[in-house]
Design a protein around this motif. Structure first.
Motif, mmCIF file in Angstrom:
data_model
loop_
_atom_site.group_PDB
_atom_site.id
_atom_site.type_symbol
_atom_site.label_atom_id
_atom_site.label_comp_id
_atom_site.label_asym_id
_atom_site.label_seq_id
_atom_site.Cartn_x
_atom_site.Cartn_y
_atom_site.Cartn_z
ATOM 1 N N PRO A 155 0.803 -1.229 0.000
ATOM 2 C CA PRO A 155 0.000 0.000 0.000
ATOM 3 C C PRO A 155 0.831 1.273 0.000
ATOM 4 C CG PRO A 155 -0.093 -1.087 2.152
ATOM 5 C CD PRO A 155 0.560 -2.041 1.217
ATOM 6 N N ASN A 156 2.096 1.187 0.428
ATOM 7 C CA ASN A 156 2.960 2.370 0.388
ATOM 8 C C ASN A 156 3.241 2.843 -1.034
ATOM 9 O OD1 ASN A 156 3.260 2.520 3.198
ATOM 10 N ND2 ASN A 156 4.973 1.074 3.179
ATOM 11 N N TRP A 157 3.014 1.964 -2.007
ATOM 12 C CA TRP A 157 3.290 2.291 -3.402
ATOM 13 C C TRP A 157 2.064 2.845 -4.135
ATOM 14 C CZ3 TRP A 157 7.752 0.955 -6.583
ATOM 15 C CH2 TRP A 157 8.849 0.531 -5.835
ATOM 16 N N THR A 158 0.923 2.865 -3.484
ATOM 17 C CA THR A 158 -0.297 3.348 -4.129
ATOM 18 C C THR A 158 -0.704 4.689 -3.522
ATOM 19 O OG1 THR A 158 -1.730 2.150 -2.568
ATOM 20 C CG2 THR A 158 -1.037 0.979 -4.558
ATOM 21 N N ILE A 159 -1.746 5.268 -4.047
ATOM 22 C CA ILE A 159 -2.202 6.566 -3.551
ATOM 23 C C ILE A 159 -2.628 6.412 -2.093
ATOM 24 C CG2 ILE A 159 -4.651 6.361 -4.154
ATOM 25 C CD1 ILE A 159 -4.388 9.268 -5.271
ATOM 26 N N GLN A 160 -2.337 7.412 -1.297
ATOM 27 C CA GLN A 160 -2.663 7.335 0.133
ATOM 28 C C GLN A 160 -4.082 7.847 0.367
ATOM 29 O OE1 GLN A 160 -0.364 5.696 2.305
ATOM 30 N NE2 GLN A 160 0.207 5.233 0.174
#
Length: 313
Positions: A155-160
């Motif tokens: 999830p750190n690589w996707t939009i927050q």
């Protein structure tokens, strides 16, 4: 004496400060690379979003918010909607001209929001491709080879923010590509994908009678017909430059001169030539073949061997 000491000490202090600054590594913890790969600052972007809405601009703003120093270049955003085959052809045509480490973000994604995977593929050439696992990468890997592929699950690589079911270009592919361009470690994006979805594109067929192929695209805005017949295969048919050919397009016979370039025929005349991507193409010199003869892909083409009757194919 004091001034001499100052002259000696000040450079040492500056060197110490610089060494301290360079030794600091960025955090967030496990998300950055170990420094071996470095930052990859070029992002090459392609979609079927068109330019009549805000989708492309939103994706670019997401990229720049993560990697503000990245250079974002476009292949096109006019891929025929939902045409994975066309997007794959463009991606394969453009990628050889970019260096090792380039990040390609390609979004032609009719399966958005379904179980299809969002992935990053690393080619043996050392380029990175952020895209859906729907076959879009097939011709690149066939040519350059596959180093590895990983699913984007970290999830750190996707939009927050909550991820939309219909706009993964903004929420998954753009941020993942930007993190790569900023130097994040590809190996931490998610698990290995052992098997990629592959396209099975049509290819021309050569027999003792000639070559049967398909009209696969238009060279817009000129309206030239692009076929899947390789130039080398066509040359085996025995024709010489300047000769006229009988060609079947959508089962209708036309007569076309085989020439090297457009101005080898008068303005307004038709021609058959080998294009810059080594495919047989058909055009009108300073005209639009597609519009004049009402021909659009998909379509069929048959070119007989020199001297062979077209009806006996």
């Amino acid at each position: 004496m004091i001034s001499r000491i100052r002259l000696f000490v000040l450079p040492l202090l500056l060197l110490a400060l610089l060494g301290s600054a360079c030794s600091k590594s960025p955090a967030p913890g496990d998300s950055y690379s170990d420094g071996k790969s470095g930052a990859r600052s070029a992002i090459v972007f392609m979609t079927d979003f068109g330019t009549a809405n805000d989708a492309v601009a939103i994706c670019k703003s997401v990229m720049l918010s993560i990697a503000p120093d990245a250079r974002i270049m476009d292949i096109t955003h006019q891929v025929t909607p939902y045409s994975i085959e066309e997007g794959a052809r463009f991606l394969a045509a453009v990628s050889p001209y970019y260096p090792v480490g380039t990040v390609f973000v390609a979004v032609v994604d009719p399966g958005v929001g379904t179980s299809r995977k969002a992935i990053i593929v690393k080619s043996k050439k050392g380029q990175y491709f952020v895209l859906p696992d729907n076959g879009l990468i097939t011709p690149v890997i066939d040519r350059d080879g596959l180093d590895s592929a990983r699913e984007i699950t970290n999830p750190n690589w996707t939009i927050q923010a909550p991820i939309s079911s219909t706009f993964h270009g903004r929420d998954i592919f753009s941020p993942a590509g930007a993190h790569l361009a900023a130097g994040w470690d590809f190996n931490l994006v998610g698990p290995v994908v052992p098997q990629l979805v592959r396209l099975t594109p049509k290819t021309s067929t050569t027999t003792d009678k000639g070559i049967a192929g398909d009209i696969i695209a238009l060279d817009d805005p000129f309206g030239s017909l692009v076929t899947d017949i390789p130039g080398d295969e066509f040359k085996k048919l025995g024709y010489n430059l300047g000769e006229k050919l009988r060609v079947e397009i959508n089962k209708k016979t036309v007569i076309l001169p085989y020439v090297k370039t457009f101005m080898d025929v008068p303005v307004g005349d038709v021609l058959l030539f080998i294009d810059s991507r080594d495919r047989v193409s058909i055009a009108i010199n300073q005209g639009n073949y597609s519009k004049k003869f009402n021909i659009e892909p998909p379509g069929t083409i048959f070119i007989p061997r020199k001297g062979a009757p077209i009806k006996d194919k």
